[in-house]
Design a protein around this motif. Structure first.
Motif, PDB file in Angstrom:
ATOM      1  N   LEU A 102       0.856  -1.228  -0.075  1.00 49.00           N
ATOM      2  CA  LEU A 102      -0.026   0.014  -0.029  1.00 49.00           C
ATOM      3  C   LEU A 102       1.024   1.274   0.055  1.00 49.00           C
ATOM      4  O   LEU A 102       0.465   2.251  -0.482  1.00 49.00           O
ATOM      5  CB  LEU A 102      -1.085  -0.135   1.285  1.00 49.00           C
ATOM      6  CG  LEU A 102      -2.163  -0.862   1.090  1.00 49.00           C
ATOM      7  CD1 LEU A 102      -3.005  -0.961   2.633  1.00 49.00           C
ATOM      8  CD2 LEU A 102      -3.105  -0.170   0.152  1.00 49.00           C
ATOM      9  N   SER A 103       1.931   1.134   0.490  1.00 45.08           N
ATOM     10  CA  SER A 103       2.995   2.156   0.580  1.00 45.08           C
ATOM     11  C   SER A 103       3.408   2.600  -0.894  1.00 45.08           C
ATOM     12  O   SER A 103       3.435   3.958  -1.163  1.00 45.08           O
ATOM     13  CB  SER A 103       4.014   2.103   1.512  1.00 45.08           C
ATOM     14  OG  SER A 103       3.772   1.876   2.884  1.00 45.08           O
ATOM     15  N   PHE A 104       3.556   1.658  -1.692  1.00 42.29           N
ATOM     16  CA  PHE A 104       3.807   1.879  -2.855  1.00 42.29           C
ATOM     17  C   PHE A 104       2.665   2.484  -3.876  1.00 42.29           C
ATOM     18  O   PHE A 104       2.588   3.291  -4.661  1.00 42.29           O
ATOM     19  CB  PHE A 104       4.469   0.571  -3.430  1.00 42.29           C
ATOM     20  CG  PHE A 104       5.768   0.228  -3.587  1.00 42.29           C
ATOM     21  CD1 PHE A 104       6.899   0.844  -4.097  1.00 42.29           C
ATOM     22  CD2 PHE A 104       6.140  -0.891  -2.793  1.00 42.29           C
ATOM     23  CE1 PHE A 104       8.315   0.744  -4.161  1.00 42.29           C
ATOM     24  CE2 PHE A 104       7.502  -1.020  -2.595  1.00 42.29           C
ATOM     25  CZ  PHE A 104       8.459  -0.144  -3.221  1.00 42.29           C
ATOM     26  N   TYR A 105       1.407   1.867  -3.645  1.00 42.60           N
ATOM     27  CA  TYR A 105       0.327   2.089  -4.459  1.00 42.60           C
ATOM     28  C   TYR A 105       0.029   3.355  -4.217  1.00 42.60           C
ATOM     29  O   TYR A 105      -0.381   4.262  -5.061  1.00 42.60           O
ATOM     30  CB  TYR A 105      -0.866   1.285  -3.872  1.00 42.60           C
ATOM     31  CG  TYR A 105      -1.969   1.068  -4.745  1.00 42.60           C
ATOM     32  CD1 TYR A 105      -2.065   0.114  -5.875  1.00 42.60           C
ATOM     33  CD2 TYR A 105      -3.046   1.996  -4.565  1.00 42.60           C
ATOM     34  CE1 TYR A 105      -3.166   0.074  -6.534  1.00 42.60           C
ATOM     35  CE2 TYR A 105      -4.059   1.999  -5.520  1.00 42.60           C
ATOM     36  CZ  TYR A 105      -4.196   1.097  -6.319  1.00 42.60           C
ATOM     37  OH  TYR A 105      -5.270   0.861  -6.879  1.00 42.60           O
ATOM     38  N   VAL A 106       0.046   4.148  -3.075  1.00 46.25           N
ATOM     39  CA  VAL A 106      -0.437   5.338  -2.678  1.00 46.25           C
ATOM     40  C   VAL A 106       0.435   6.528  -3.113  1.00 46.25           C
ATOM     41  O   VAL A 106       0.160   7.441  -3.508  1.00 46.25           O
ATOM     42  CB  VAL A 106      -0.669   5.624  -1.287  1.00 46.25           C
ATOM     43  CG1 VAL A 106      -1.900   4.825  -0.566  1.00 46.25           C
ATOM     44  CG2 VAL A 106       0.362   5.822  -0.463  1.00 46.25           C
ATOM     45  N   ASN A 107       1.589   6.040  -3.446  1.00 45.18           N
ATOM     46  CA  ASN A 107       2.559   6.854  -4.086  1.00 45.18           C
ATOM     47  C   ASN A 107       2.435   6.698  -5.767  1.00 45.18           C
ATOM     48  O   ASN A 107       3.675   7.183  -6.381  1.00 45.18           O
ATOM     49  CB  ASN A 107       3.957   6.571  -3.554  1.00 45.18           C
ATOM     50  CG  ASN A 107       4.182   7.248  -2.303  1.00 45.18           C
ATOM     51  OD1 ASN A 107       4.349   8.557  -2.132  1.00 45.18           O
ATOM     52  ND2 ASN A 107       3.857   6.865  -1.226  1.00 45.18           N
ATOM     53  N   GLY A 108       1.587   5.940  -6.151  1.00 46.46           N
ATOM     54  CA  GLY A 108       1.417   5.825  -7.564  1.00 46.46           C
ATOM     55  C   GLY A 108       2.025   4.725  -8.458  1.00 46.46           C
ATOM     56  O   GLY A 108       1.832   4.730  -9.366  1.00 46.46           O
ATOM     57  N   PHE A 109       2.364   3.629  -7.878  1.00 48.51           N
ATOM     58  CA  PHE A 109       2.907   2.539  -8.232  1.00 48.51           C
ATOM     59  C   PHE A 109       1.708   1.404  -8.072  1.00 48.51           C
ATOM     60  O   PHE A 109       1.633   0.701  -7.006  1.00 48.51           O
ATOM     61  CB  PHE A 109       4.081   1.916  -7.438  1.00 48.51           C
ATOM     62  CG  PHE A 109       5.265   2.849  -7.578  1.00 48.51           C
ATOM     63  CD1 PHE A 109       6.116   2.650  -8.731  1.00 48.51           C
ATOM     64  CD2 PHE A 109       5.656   3.610  -6.943  1.00 48.51           C
ATOM     65  CE1 PHE A 109       7.259   3.561  -9.021  1.00 48.51           C
ATOM     66  CE2 PHE A 109       6.846   4.571  -6.873  1.00 48.51           C
ATOM     67  CZ  PHE A 109       7.514   4.479  -8.128  1.00 48.51           C
ATOM     68  N   GLU A 110       0.982   1.330  -9.042  1.00 51.00           N
ATOM     69  CA  GLU A 110      -0.325   0.433  -8.879  1.00 51.00           C
ATOM     70  C   GLU A 110       0.115  -0.840  -9.442  1.00 51.00           C
ATOM     71  O   GLU A 110      -0.777  -1.985  -9.324  1.00 51.00           O
ATOM     72  CB  GLU A 110      -1.371   0.989  -9.970  1.00 51.00           C
ATOM     73  CG  GLU A 110      -1.938   2.381  -9.398  1.00 51.00           C
ATOM     74  CD  GLU A 110      -2.967   2.929 -10.305  1.00 51.00           C
ATOM     75  OE1 GLU A 110      -3.533   2.179 -11.167  1.00 51.00           O
ATOM     76  OE2 GLU A 110      -3.355   4.005  -9.928  1.00 51.00           O
ATOM     77  N   ASN A 111       1.304  -1.392  -9.800  1.00 41.81           N
ATOM     78  CA  ASN A 111       1.818  -2.719 -10.189  1.00 41.81           C
ATOM     79  C   ASN A 111       2.168  -3.627  -9.084  1.00 41.81           C
ATOM     80  O   ASN A 111       3.533  -3.993  -9.060  1.00 41.81           O
ATOM     81  CB  ASN A 111       2.729  -2.621 -11.290  1.00 41.81           C
ATOM     82  CG  ASN A 111       4.009  -1.547 -10.971  1.00 41.81           C
ATOM     83  OD1 ASN A 111       3.712  -0.811 -10.288  1.00 41.81           O
ATOM     84  ND2 ASN A 111       4.941  -1.885 -11.585  1.00 41.81           N
ATOM     85  N   VAL A 112       1.707  -3.330  -7.951  1.00 46.16           N
ATOM     86  CA  VAL A 112       2.510  -3.623  -6.660  1.00 46.16           C
ATOM     87  C   VAL A 112       1.481  -4.902  -6.077  1.00 46.16           C
ATOM     88  O   VAL A 112       0.191  -4.746  -5.998  1.00 46.16           O
ATOM     89  CB  VAL A 112       2.780  -2.687  -5.637  1.00 46.16           C
ATOM     90  CG1 VAL A 112       1.541  -1.961  -5.288  1.00 46.16           C
ATOM     91  CG2 VAL A 112       3.439  -3.196  -4.770  1.00 46.16           C
TER      92      VAL A 112
END
Length: 190
Positions: free
Chosen positions: A96-106
């Protein structure tokens, strides 16, 4: 709200919740003190639940809880299906830390030993070119990263491990960055 446990309806609901893994045999909530994240299957049914403890247990114990039994489902499978590069984290909080920073491929495995048959099935279906491993930089995370890399080699998928400081994890790094940014912005005056 649950019906009173002393009533027939309340007893039946609690039995069903124990069978699902939401209640323990002792009658205590399995995810008590946790923020809870559902993992959905392709039909949008809840297949797995991840609980991250936010209230410390006086008896210690783990900060990461799942439903009893084998792990099923892949968190954020829709974000992976058409991506040629995946980011694989140890926990949903890190992902989620990646996701909320724009990395949806996580996505996240269920801990260092939680890469499930469902994950492998999705990798074989989606055929990404590479996977970036974002496991914690500790003994368990590094060992699991090496094992995962060998597994992906057999699948002919390129693997890279993200280098982060020793004994750290992605969520901790991003949270610290955000705290520093907040302190800097709040101390700035016009």
């Amino acid at each position: 709200r649950l019906p009173n446990g002393q009533t027939k309806a309340g007893g039946e609901v609690r039995k069903r919740m124990i069978k699902l893994g939401l209640y323990r045999e002792s009658g205590h909530e399995h995810f008590n003190g946790c923020i809870v994240f559902p993992v959905f299957d392709e039909k949008m049914n809840v297949a797995e639940i991840y609980g991250r403890r936010i209230i410390r247990n006086s008896k210690g114990g783990t900060n990461h809880l799942y439903l009893p039994g084998p792990h099923v489902g892949v968190w954020n499978s829709d974000g992976l299906r058409n991506s040629q590069e995946w980011i694989l984290c140890e926990s949903i909080i890190d992902a989620l830390s990646f996701y909320v920073n724009g990395f949806e491929n996580v996505t996240a495995s269920y801990g260092t030993r939680g890469f499930s048959p469902d994950h492998l099935r999705l990798i074989r279906e989606a055929k990404p070119e590479r996977v970036l491993i974002a496991y914690d930089n500790d003994d368990a995370g590094n060992s699991a990263s090496n094992e995962f890399a060998q597994m992906m080699e057999a699948e002919k998928i390129e693997v890279w491990k993200l280098e982060i400081p020793p004994e750290s994890d992605i969520n901790g790094l991003i949270s610290e960055r955000d705290r520093k940014s907040t302190r800097l912005n709040s101390s700035h005056t016009d």
